[in-house]
Design a protein around this motif. Structure first.
Motif, PDB file in Angstrom:
ATOM      1  N   LYS A  80       0.809  -1.223   0.000  1.00  0.00           N
ATOM      2  CA  LYS A  80       0.000   0.000   0.000  1.00  0.00           C
ATOM      3  C   LYS A  80       0.843   1.275   0.000  1.00  0.00           C
ATOM      4  O   LYS A  80       0.413   2.313  -0.516  1.00  0.00           O
ATOM      5  N   ASN A  81       2.042   1.225   0.562  1.00  0.00           N
ATOM      6  CA  ASN A  81       2.889   2.420   0.597  1.00  0.00           C
ATOM      7  C   ASN A  81       3.462   2.779  -0.770  1.00  0.00           C
ATOM      8  O   ASN A  81       4.064   3.844  -0.936  1.00  0.00           O
ATOM      9  N   GLN A  82       3.272   1.899  -1.730  1.00  0.00           N
ATOM     10  CA  GLN A  82       3.749   2.178  -3.076  1.00  0.00           C
ATOM     11  C   GLN A  82       2.627   2.643  -4.000  1.00  0.00           C
ATOM     12  O   GLN A  82       2.794   2.675  -5.210  1.00  0.00           O
ATOM     13  N   LEU A  83       1.504   3.024  -3.392  1.00  0.00           N
ATOM     14  CA  LEU A  83       0.391   3.585  -4.147  1.00  0.00           C
ATOM     15  C   LEU A  83       0.292   5.084  -3.864  1.00  0.00           C
ATOM     16  O   LEU A  83       0.351   5.514  -2.707  1.00  0.00           O
ATOM     17  N   ASP A  84       0.194   5.872  -4.918  1.00  0.00           N
ATOM     18  CA  ASP A  84       0.056   7.323  -4.807  1.00  0.00           C
ATOM     19  C   ASP A  84      -1.391   7.679  -5.144  1.00  0.00           C
ATOM     20  O   ASP A  84      -1.826   7.539  -6.288  1.00  0.00           O
TER      21      ASP A  84
END
Length: 238
Positions: free
Chosen positions: A35-39
């Motif tokens: 999820k931290n790689q979604l902008d």
């Protein structure tokens, strides 16, 4: 190559299914390991751009006129939506909701984006409109939200008074038309996959996984290498 997978969400503050869709999407997102790689970017869409805010008119009365139905039917429609909201932990107080033009609210969202707090601003605005019965066309209401978000309220006041982001709002709406969006919420993943409406979290999970998998693959080295004897930059040969 992009550093993160882009997710764009077209939404309007006065759209109850946008609030529900936000919760369903968040449920899927929070369970996703990457999820931290979604902008995530919220894009503006106005369901009723010509509406004149009327604090003396109920939402049922507004919907009655807009849809050509009785206030009783409008109330029943809202109650069904409220029941759907409870399924995802939301409280819709439609009897408190004030029919309001959302242009100023969208200006706040664009301003909050510059401070990296757009998602939080979206949540505050939904809650203000649907749960707390606040007038989201009122500058003082929006400044209070800005203050809770830690935004520069003096700069925000100028934005709201001058409509600084009006053009950006129109560009978002125009972009949605180009994509064929005819209703919100509308989610676009990596400019490849679109999800329309407040879909169950399972739909978002499947779409996130598929879009992320393809995006992740595109970030790697596309050159297939057949290894053989060679000398490395450190001087080692093998």
């Amino acid at each position: 190559m992009s550093e993160k997978l882009k997710v764009q969400i077209w939404s309007d503050v006065m759209c109850p299914f946008c609030y529900i869709g936000k919760r369903e999407f968040e449920k899927a997102l929070n369970a996703f390991p990457g999820k931290n790689q979604l902008d995530i970017e919220w894009k503006s869409y106005q369901l009723a751009p010509e509406i004149e805010t009327d604090v003396n008119k109920s939402l049922n009365e507004y919907l009655s006129v807009m849809k050509g139905i009785s206030t009783e039917d409008a109330n029943r429609m809202n109650m069904r939506v409220a029941e759907r909201g409870t399924e995802v932990g939301l409280q819709f107080n439609f009897d408190k909701a004030i029919p309001a033009n959302t242009r100023k609210a969208h200006n706040l969202l664009h301003f909050a984006k510059e401070a990296g707090k757009q998602n939080e601003a979206e949540e505050f605005l939904f809650r203000a409109y649907f749960t707390d019965g606040k007038n989201v066309d009122d500058i003082q209401t929006l400044l209070s939200i800005g203050n809770q978000l830690g935004l520069d309220t003096e700069a925000l006041k100028n934005v709201l008074e001058q409509g600084t982001f009006d053009q950006a709002i129109q560009e978002d709406i125009y972009e949605s038309f180009q994509l064929g969006v005819r209703g919100v919420p509308f989610f676009v993943f990596d400019n490849r996959y679109g999800v329309s409406g407040a879909q169950p979290s399972e739909v978002f999970t499947q779409t996130i996984e598929q879009a992320y998998g393809e995006w992740k693959q595109s970030q790697g080295n596309s050159l297939e290498i057949i290894e053989g004897e060679s000398c490395q930059a450190d001087g080692n040969c093998n």
